[in-house]
Write a protein that holds these residues in place. Structure first.
Motif, PDB file in Angstrom:
ATOM      1  N   ARG A 117       0.856  -1.195   0.000  1.00 10.87           N
ATOM      2  CA  ARG A 117       0.000   0.000   0.000  1.00 10.87           C
ATOM      3  C   ARG A 117       0.889   1.240   0.000  1.00 10.87           C
ATOM      4  O   ARG A 117       1.437   1.618   1.012  1.00 10.87           O
ATOM      5  CB  ARG A 117      -0.886   0.021   1.253  1.00 10.87           C
ATOM      6  N   LEU A 118       1.002   1.866  -1.174  1.00 14.11           N
ATOM      7  CA  LEU A 118       1.793   3.090  -1.279  1.00 14.11           C
ATOM      8  C   LEU A 118       0.874   4.263  -1.591  1.00 14.11           C
ATOM      9  O   LEU A 118      -0.290   4.077  -1.944  1.00 14.11           O
ATOM     10  CB  LEU A 118       2.843   2.939  -2.380  1.00 14.11           C
ATOM     11  N   PHE A 119       1.405   5.467  -1.452  1.00 20.52           N
ATOM     12  CA  PHE A 119       0.653   6.658  -1.846  1.00 20.52           C
ATOM     13  C   PHE A 119       0.897   6.853  -3.334  1.00 20.52           C
ATOM     14  O   PHE A 119       1.914   7.392  -3.756  1.00 20.52           O
ATOM     15  CB  PHE A 119       1.092   7.867  -1.021  1.00 20.52           C
ATOM     16  N   GLU A 120      -0.077   6.389  -4.136  1.00 14.47           N
ATOM     17  CA  GLU A 120       0.166   6.239  -5.568  1.00 14.47           C
ATOM     18  C   GLU A 120       0.324   7.565  -6.301  1.00 14.47           C
ATOM     19  O   GLU A 120       0.938   7.629  -7.358  1.00 14.47           O
ATOM     20  CB  GLU A 120      -0.961   5.415  -6.214  1.00 14.47           C
ATOM     21  N   SER A 121      -0.255   8.640  -5.777  1.00 14.08           N
ATOM     22  CA  SER A 121      -0.154   9.905  -6.501  1.00 14.08           C
ATOM     23  C   SER A 121       1.112  10.669  -6.126  1.00 14.08           C
ATOM     24  O   SER A 121       1.390  11.718  -6.675  1.00 14.08           O
ATOM     25  CB  SER A 121      -1.385  10.772  -6.227  1.00 14.08           C
ATOM     26  N   MET A 122       1.872  10.131  -5.178  1.00  9.37           N
ATOM     27  CA  MET A 122       3.060  10.838  -4.713  1.00  9.37           C
ATOM     28  C   MET A 122       4.327  10.156  -5.211  1.00  9.37           C
ATOM     29  O   MET A 122       4.324   8.969  -5.490  1.00  9.37           O
ATOM     30  CB  MET A 122       3.040  10.895  -3.171  1.00  9.37           C
ATOM     31  N   THR A 123       5.414  10.929  -5.308  1.00  4.75           N
ATOM     32  CA  THR A 123       6.677  10.331  -5.740  1.00  4.75           C
ATOM     33  C   THR A 123       7.232   9.435  -4.632  1.00  4.75           C
ATOM     34  O   THR A 123       6.782   9.484  -3.485  1.00  4.75           O
ATOM     35  CB  THR A 123       7.727  11.407  -6.044  1.00  4.75           C
TER      36      THR A 123
ATOM     37  N   ARG B 138      10.076   9.724  -3.253  1.00  3.48           N
ATOM     38  CA  ARG B 138      10.665  10.599  -2.246  1.00  3.48           C
ATOM     39  C   ARG B 138       9.592  11.114  -1.285  1.00  3.48           C
ATOM     40  O   ARG B 138       9.778  11.114  -0.067  1.00  3.48           O
ATOM     41  CB  ARG B 138      11.368  11.773  -2.927  1.00  3.48           C
ATOM     42  N   GLN B 139       8.454  11.515  -1.856  1.00  3.29           N
ATOM     43  CA  GLN B 139       7.375  12.040  -1.008  1.00  3.29           C
ATOM     44  C   GLN B 139       6.795  10.948  -0.122  1.00  3.29           C
ATOM     45  O   GLN B 139       6.440  11.199   1.030  1.00  3.29           O
ATOM     46  CB  GLN B 139       6.274  12.653  -1.868  1.00  3.29           C
TER      47      GLN B 139
ATOM     48  N   SER C  34       9.201  10.729   2.575  1.00  2.02           N
ATOM     49  CA  SER C  34       9.291  11.993   3.302  1.00  2.02           C
ATOM     50  C   SER C  34       8.114  12.185   4.262  1.00  2.02           C
ATOM     51  O   SER C  34       8.282  12.659   5.387  1.00  2.02           O
ATOM     52  CB  SER C  34       9.334  13.130   2.285  1.00  2.02           C
ATOM     53  N   VAL C  35       6.909  11.819   3.818  1.00  2.17           N
ATOM     54  CA  VAL C  35       5.736  12.059   4.657  1.00  2.17           C
ATOM     55  C   VAL C  35       5.837  11.243   5.943  1.00  2.17           C
ATOM     56  O   VAL C  35       5.446  11.709   7.020  1.00  2.17           O
ATOM     57  CB  VAL C  35       4.418  11.790   3.883  1.00  2.17           C
TER      58      VAL C  35
ATOM     59  N   GLU D 261      12.247  10.226  -7.910  1.00  5.30           N
ATOM     60  CA  GLU D 261      11.236  11.154  -8.445  1.00  5.30           C
ATOM     61  C   GLU D 261      10.146  10.435  -9.229  1.00  5.30           C
ATOM     62  O   GLU D 261       9.296  11.061  -9.841  1.00  5.30           O
ATOM     63  CB  GLU D 261      11.902  12.224  -9.313  1.00  5.30           C
TER      64      GLU D 261
ATOM     65  N   ARG E  26       9.536   3.546   3.619  1.00  6.30           N
ATOM     66  CA  ARG E  26       8.553   4.396   4.282  1.00  6.30           C
ATOM     67  C   ARG E  26       8.327   3.923   5.717  1.00  6.30           C
ATOM     68  O   ARG E  26       8.130   4.726   6.636  1.00  6.30           O
ATOM     69  CB  ARG E  26       7.238   4.365   3.496  1.00  6.30           C
TER      70      ARG E  26
END
Ligand code: ADP
Ligand code: MG
Lengths: 247, 343
Positions: free
Chosen positions: A92-98, A100-101, A104-105, A135, A153
């Motif tokens: 489960r990743l944050f698909e709209s984010m890079t 790095r993001q 980073s979050v 990126e 993450r």
């Protein structure tokens, strides 16, 4: 030297889903610095146990203690900030984010005072060998790299206990070997305690000091890989049909 | 408020290709040209009708940008953002008509009331699944219709509330010509664009996007999910209520249907939906397209004696976007042109 602290203590944990008993009377503990394998057939309750330990779902009964502190009802984001980290069986990743993001979050939630966020993120990217993907978005990555991002993450910022839910499955032999190296590196260099859920026993046997066997919603064995492999109850209940997997 | 992330922790900053740099520069230049063009309208041979249409577009862009913050960046589907528009308009109007309080002050009271309503709505629903929040916004709209109809003395009931007219007046923030509103609304659009950009790059913005993408994973990354949703909602509610002050001064009137009705709720969502959810440029481009098409069709409709064509056009636009450009104009149509640029 003092005996290492108890990183995680799970006591009499139970959980039902309607009529389905996913866990009953599960008790075991993990010492700081250990690498422990949690094995058991599909549906044994391994993922449910992670959900409960990480605070995503509540147990029907029992307690969870983290470094001696009861955290049974603590919110999951607070457990993460305290260094209790996990991955998911289905990434489960944050698909709209890079990439790095994504890292980073998480890092920005629990970075100890005085540490630089950008530096921490770069360290994690380097450690997980993701510098060249930093990126990109998760959808552009291979499954192996997606799993790397998820582990990155999970450990970013502050991590004392890492719980990996089948992070090795679905990878090629080489990819799995590399990832194991990286996980062992985290254990040694960062002193992170690791619990690995896996059903590929041959890989686990090489990396863990201890195996906890879950079967039919409860713990049926707890010991070194060779103790577990020779435990008649385990052979009877589970390994009897999967002897090959262990070798 | 949250501090912005250091450069190195942001996306796309570490290794900006020269191409992305060029696109970013180009987007900025187009934006600047549009800004200057709009700002110079009163000095060009353009009649007040056109200027008023541009003001309408800019107001809807501002409102759309506010909705975009909670729905586009935060992923919280508010179907009743008219609640905050209405609270802003009615508060400003009532305070002015009944108590002589100038809109310069009244609008802040409206924003505070909106924040309180958002706080109540949020704390009741934001811990549950998203659909409950969406339903709560609808319920709040329906409740507000009843409330605004009931307190006739204050609100004018179903007939609505018209501001007492003072002609050209700074104190009353009123003007006979649309030009002052042009600059006010242009300032709103510019400010809200920068706020959105700032949010997107801030710690809060990353948290909101993480929660939007996957709540469970966000919590597992240490993000305080409820608090993040609440902050997004509060920011959006305040932005909507402040832009409502401008709306009220420009339109000079508000009624329950215009504030809390279904078609208003849809109009608040269209700029971001058409232009591109969760992008800073989306509501600007979407709002411009939306008002342009509706003006043209309304003008054409009046020629042939049909009114209310714009609602039909909105519906058609939404359909086209959903079918052919699900990420909006910025996300689908201009995707390559704006790749790497700050969208
Ligand atoms: N959210 C849920 N709702 C209903 N049943 C569930 C849910 N999660 C797990 N279960 C059930 O609990 C049991 C244990 O599942 P799980 O923890 O995923 O096992 P494992 O990870 O060991 O394969 C299974 O019978 C599964 O069907
Ligand atoms: Mg599982």
């Amino acid at each position: 030297m003092n005996a290492p602290a108890v990183a995680l203590e799970v006591r009499n944990i139970a959980r039902n889903f309607g009529g389905v008993v996913a866990l009953r009377d599960v008790t075991f503990s993990v010492r700081e610095g250990e690498v422990v394998g949690l094995i058991g057939p599909n549906g044994a309750g391994k993922s449910t146990l992670f959900e409960i330990v990480s605070g995503n779902i509540r147990p029907s009964g029992g307690r969870v203690a983290y470094f001696g502190r009861d955290c049974t009802t603590m919110a999951s984001h607070l457990r993460r900030r305290a260094g209790m980290c996990r991955t998911f069986q289905k990434v489960r990743l944050f698909e709209s984010m890079t990439v790095r993001q994504n890292i980073s979050v998480a890092a920005s939630q629990c970075l100890p005072k005085g540490r630089d966020l950008g530096e921490e993120v770069n360290n994690i990217l380097a450690q997980m060998r993701l510098e060249h993907q930093a990126e990109r978005r998760p959808s552009e990555l291979t499954l192996a790299d997606r799993k790397r991002v998820e582990i990155g993450r999970a450990i970013a910022g502050h991590c004392r206990l890492l719980m990996l839910d089948e992070s090795l499955s679905g990878l090629t032999h080489d990819e799995a070997e590399h990832l194991i190296d990286e996980i062992m590196q985290l254990n040694r260099a960062r002193g992170i305690t690791v619990i690995v859920v896996e059903h590929v026993l041959s890989v686990l046997a090489a990396m863990v000091q201890r195996l906890v066997v879950l079967h039919n919603a409860t713990v049926i064995a707890d010991g070194t890989p060779s103790e577990v492999a020779h435990d008649p109850v385990v052979i009877e209940a589970y390994l009897g049909t999967k002897q090959k997997a262990l070798r | 408020m949250e501090a912005a992330l250091p450069e190195s922790a942001r996306g796309g900053v570490a290794k900006p290709s020269s191409e992305a740099d060029a696109r970013r520069r180009r987007a900025f230049i187009y934006g600047l040209i549009a800004f200057l063009l709009v700002a110079s309208l009163p000095f060009l041979p353009v009649n007040n009708y056109i200027i008023a249409a541009v003001v309408r577009a800019l107001i809807f862009i501002s409102l759309g940008q506010a909705w975009n913050v909670v729905a586009g960046i935060g992923g919280l589907l508010s179907l009743g953002h008219g609640v905050f528009l209405g609270i802003g308009c009615y508060t400003t109007g009532i305070l002015f008509n009944q108590y002589g309080i100038p809109p310069w002050l009244g609008v802040w009271v409206g924003a505070v009331l909106s924040l309180l309503v958002a706080l109540v709505m949020g704390s009741m629903t934001l811990r549950m699944r998203g659909v409950f929040f969406a339903l709560a916004t609808v319920a709040a709209s329906l409740a507000m219709v009843q409330i605004s109809r009931h307190f006739v003395d204050l609100t004018g009931g179903a007939d609505g509330l018209a501001l007492k007219f003072f002609g050209n007046s700074w104190w009353a923030a009123q003007s006979r010509t649309p030009a002052p509103f042009l600059y006010a609304s242009l300032a709103f659009v510019t400010l809200y664009y920068w706020i959105t950009r700032w949010i997107l790059n801030s710690k809060l913005g990353l948290e909101m996007q993480a929660v939007r993408d996957d709540e469970v994973a966000a919590a597992a990354a240490g993000v305080a999910v409820f608090r993040t949703k609440m902050l997004g909602l509060l920011v959006s509610a305040a932005m909507t209520a402040l832009a409502a002050g401008l709306y009220m001064q420009f339109y000079m009137a508000i009624d329950p249907e215009a504030a809390f009705g279904l078609s208003q709720a849809i109009q608040l969502q269209l700029p971001a939906l058409i232009g591109g959810l969760g992008t800073a440029w989306g509501p600007i481009i979407g709002g411009a397209v939306m008002i342009f098409l509706s003006e043209v069709t309304n003008w054409g409709g009046t020629k042939i004696g049909v009114s209310g064509v714009d609602i039909l056009v909105y519906g058609l636009m939404l359909l086209v976007v959903v079918l052919y450009a699900p990420k909006g104009i910025v996300g689908s149509v201009l995707r390559n042109a704006m790749k790497g640029a700050d969208r």
